[in-house]
Design an enzyme around this catalytic site. Structure first.
Site, mmCIF file in Angstrom:
data_model
loop_
_atom_site.group_PDB
_atom_site.id
_atom_site.type_symbol
_atom_site.label_atom_id
_atom_site.label_comp_id
_atom_site.label_asym_id
_atom_site.label_seq_id
_atom_site.Cartn_x
_atom_site.Cartn_y
_atom_site.Cartn_z
ATOM 1 N N LYS A 32 -0.726 -0.667 -5.238
ATOM 2 C CA LYS A 32 -1.869 -1.568 -5.443
ATOM 3 C C LYS A 32 -1.573 -2.617 -6.505
ATOM 4 O O LYS A 32 -2.084 -3.725 -6.425
ATOM 5 C CB LYS A 32 -3.141 -0.788 -5.790
ATOM 6 C CG LYS A 32 -3.681 -0.015 -4.587
ATOM 7 C CD LYS A 32 -5.184 0.111 -4.594
ATOM 8 C CE LYS A 32 -5.649 0.787 -3.304
ATOM 9 N NZ LYS A 32 -7.056 1.124 -3.275
ATOM 10 N N LYS A 52 -0.246 3.608 9.441
ATOM 11 C CA LYS A 52 -1.606 4.107 9.687
ATOM 12 C C LYS A 52 -2.608 2.977 9.900
ATOM 13 O O LYS A 52 -2.434 1.871 9.370
ATOM 14 C CB LYS A 52 -2.051 5.046 8.563
ATOM 15 C CG LYS A 52 -2.501 4.380 7.294
ATOM 16 C CD LYS A 52 -3.326 5.333 6.408
ATOM 17 C CE LYS A 52 -4.022 4.523 5.326
ATOM 18 N NZ LYS A 52 -5.005 5.230 4.561
ATOM 19 N N LYS A 109 -8.180 -0.381 7.172
ATOM 20 C CA LYS A 109 -9.145 -1.472 7.252
ATOM 21 C C LYS A 109 -8.681 -2.721 6.515
ATOM 22 O O LYS A 109 -9.173 -3.813 6.759
ATOM 23 C CB LYS A 109 -10.506 -1.030 6.737
ATOM 24 C CG LYS A 109 -10.490 -0.541 5.304
ATOM 25 C CD LYS A 109 -11.858 -0.086 4.877
ATOM 26 C CE LYS A 109 -11.847 0.574 3.523
ATOM 27 N NZ LYS A 109 -11.650 2.015 3.548
#
Ligand code: ATP
Ligand code: LTN
Length: 341
Positions: free
Chosen positions: A122, A204, A207
């Site tokens: 992140k 994966k 969103k």
């Protein structure tokens, strides 16, 4: 005459889990996490939260953030989270989470936090905003779990490292002060579905993927769901069978199995001699049908703000009562002067 003694009912094991209200809830979140939560509600004492304090580690637009949180709350109720069985609250409404997080920060090492792969990922993705909250995110997550003396925590693989750190923090604290926190175990569901991207089936479904064709949202319109499945990436074999190297088809089979309850053998038999076109449409239709009642219930709930408020307030009230006892115990052990307020 002696009264017959009922055996004391065994204490239900406590489960805690949370999800961030950071955007649209995807089919991956639904099949991989939320559906499992729903199934656990009778057997366990379940405590669920929307982790909105975690969400502000990435900058949010205020109106959108507020809307996402309410929508996620309504959607999880629509998926079957039942506040008569479980607690389901908004993390920021229960102030003990932030309090215990601060305390646990002082029992968590800089080196441990530096090793968290989510922090590394992140901070690379948001290089302009590598804030201290992003760094200490795992100690807030540890507080979420330890406040409720949770025995089990259902988490995806991506969160296993954070759970490991939670266990280390709990053991360290217990080692210094004596038994204070239950050391939680990861709960790996029997039917753990990992749903992959429809466009790059090696990674994966997420969103935050920029390509909207890669994911299906639980609230997507039927025509959009059909279009996304029709465009799903497959392979050139044109045979519906589960096999190594057929990531796209394996993923579609996994989704079809999760929503219909069919086994892979049954799916292979059903589509024997048929092409990928027919299979993709069948998967889309099965997904649309399974989401139809969830969408209808969502539309009803999102229009009833008073009911939503009543649900999250009552759960927060109970969560506060439980979690306060844990914070007070930890503070007493550390040596804080007891507040008379
Ligand atoms: P982001 O794109 O922001 O990383 P996400 O869609 O990956 O978000 P999270 O909020 O990180 O979702 O995860 C919420 C829960 O859903 C977690 O328990 C996670 O393990 C689960 N989950 C997320 N994506 C999938 C997926 N593709 N398959 C199965 N479970 C998933
Ligand atoms: N970090 C998790 C959400 C989360 C969580 C938790 C999960 C916050 N607190 C406590 C389990 C237990 C995520 O982003 N999926």
């Amino acid at each position: 005459m002696q009264a017959t003694q009922e055996p004391a009912p065994a204490r239900k094991k406590v489960i805690f889990s949370a999800i961030q209200p950071s955007g649209t809830i995807t089919l991956g979140n639904y099949l991989g996490a939320i559906k499992n939560w729903v199934a656990l509600q009778d057997e366990y004492r379940c405590i669920f939260a929307l982790a909105d304090l975690h969400t502000i580690t990435v900058r949010q637009e205020p109106a959108k953030f507020r809307q996402n949180t309410l929508q996620a709350y309504a959607l999880l109720l629509a998926c079957g989270i039942d506040v008569t069985k479980s607690l389901f609250f908004i993390q920021s409404h229960v102030h003990t989470h932030a309090e215990l997080a601060w305390i646990l920060n002082c029992y968590t090492q800089f080196g441990e936090l530096s090793r968290m792969t989510q922090f590394k990922d992140k901070s690379a993705a948001h290089a302009d905003n590598v804030n201290a909250g992003l760094f200490t995110y795992p100690s807030l997550m540890a507080a979420d779990i330890l406040l409720y003396q949770a025995d089990l925590v259902p988490v995806g693989l991506d969160q296993k490292q954070h759970l490991e750190l939670t266990r280390n923090i709990a053991e360290r604290f217990n080692g210094i002060y004596g038994a204070t926190f239950t050391v939680p175990d990861a709960y790996i569901p029997k039917t753990g579905a990992k749903i992959m991207s429809l466009q790059e089936p090696g990674k994966k479904m997420s969103k935050s993927d920029e390509n909207a064709n890669a994911w299906v949202a639980v609230l997507d319109k039927p025509e959009d769901i059909l279009r996304k499945f029709k465009r799903a990436v497959t392979d050139s074999e044109a045979k519906v069978r589960y096999a190594e190297g057929k990531d796209g088809i394996n993923n579609l089979m996994g989704i079809y199995a999760a929503v219909t309850g069919k086994t892979f053998e049954q799916i292979e038999a059903e589509f024997d001699g048929k092409g990928y076109g027919d299979f993709k449409v069948a998967v889309a239709e099965a997904v649309i049908e399974s989401l139809r009642p969830v969408q209808a219930e969502y539309n009803r709930l999102i229009a009833d703000k008073a009911y939503l408020e009543q649900c999250y307030t009552e759960s927060a009230r109970q969560a506060l009562a439980i979690s306060r006892r844990t914070v007070e115990k930890a503070m007493r052990k550390i040596g804080f002067v007891k507040s008379a307020l």
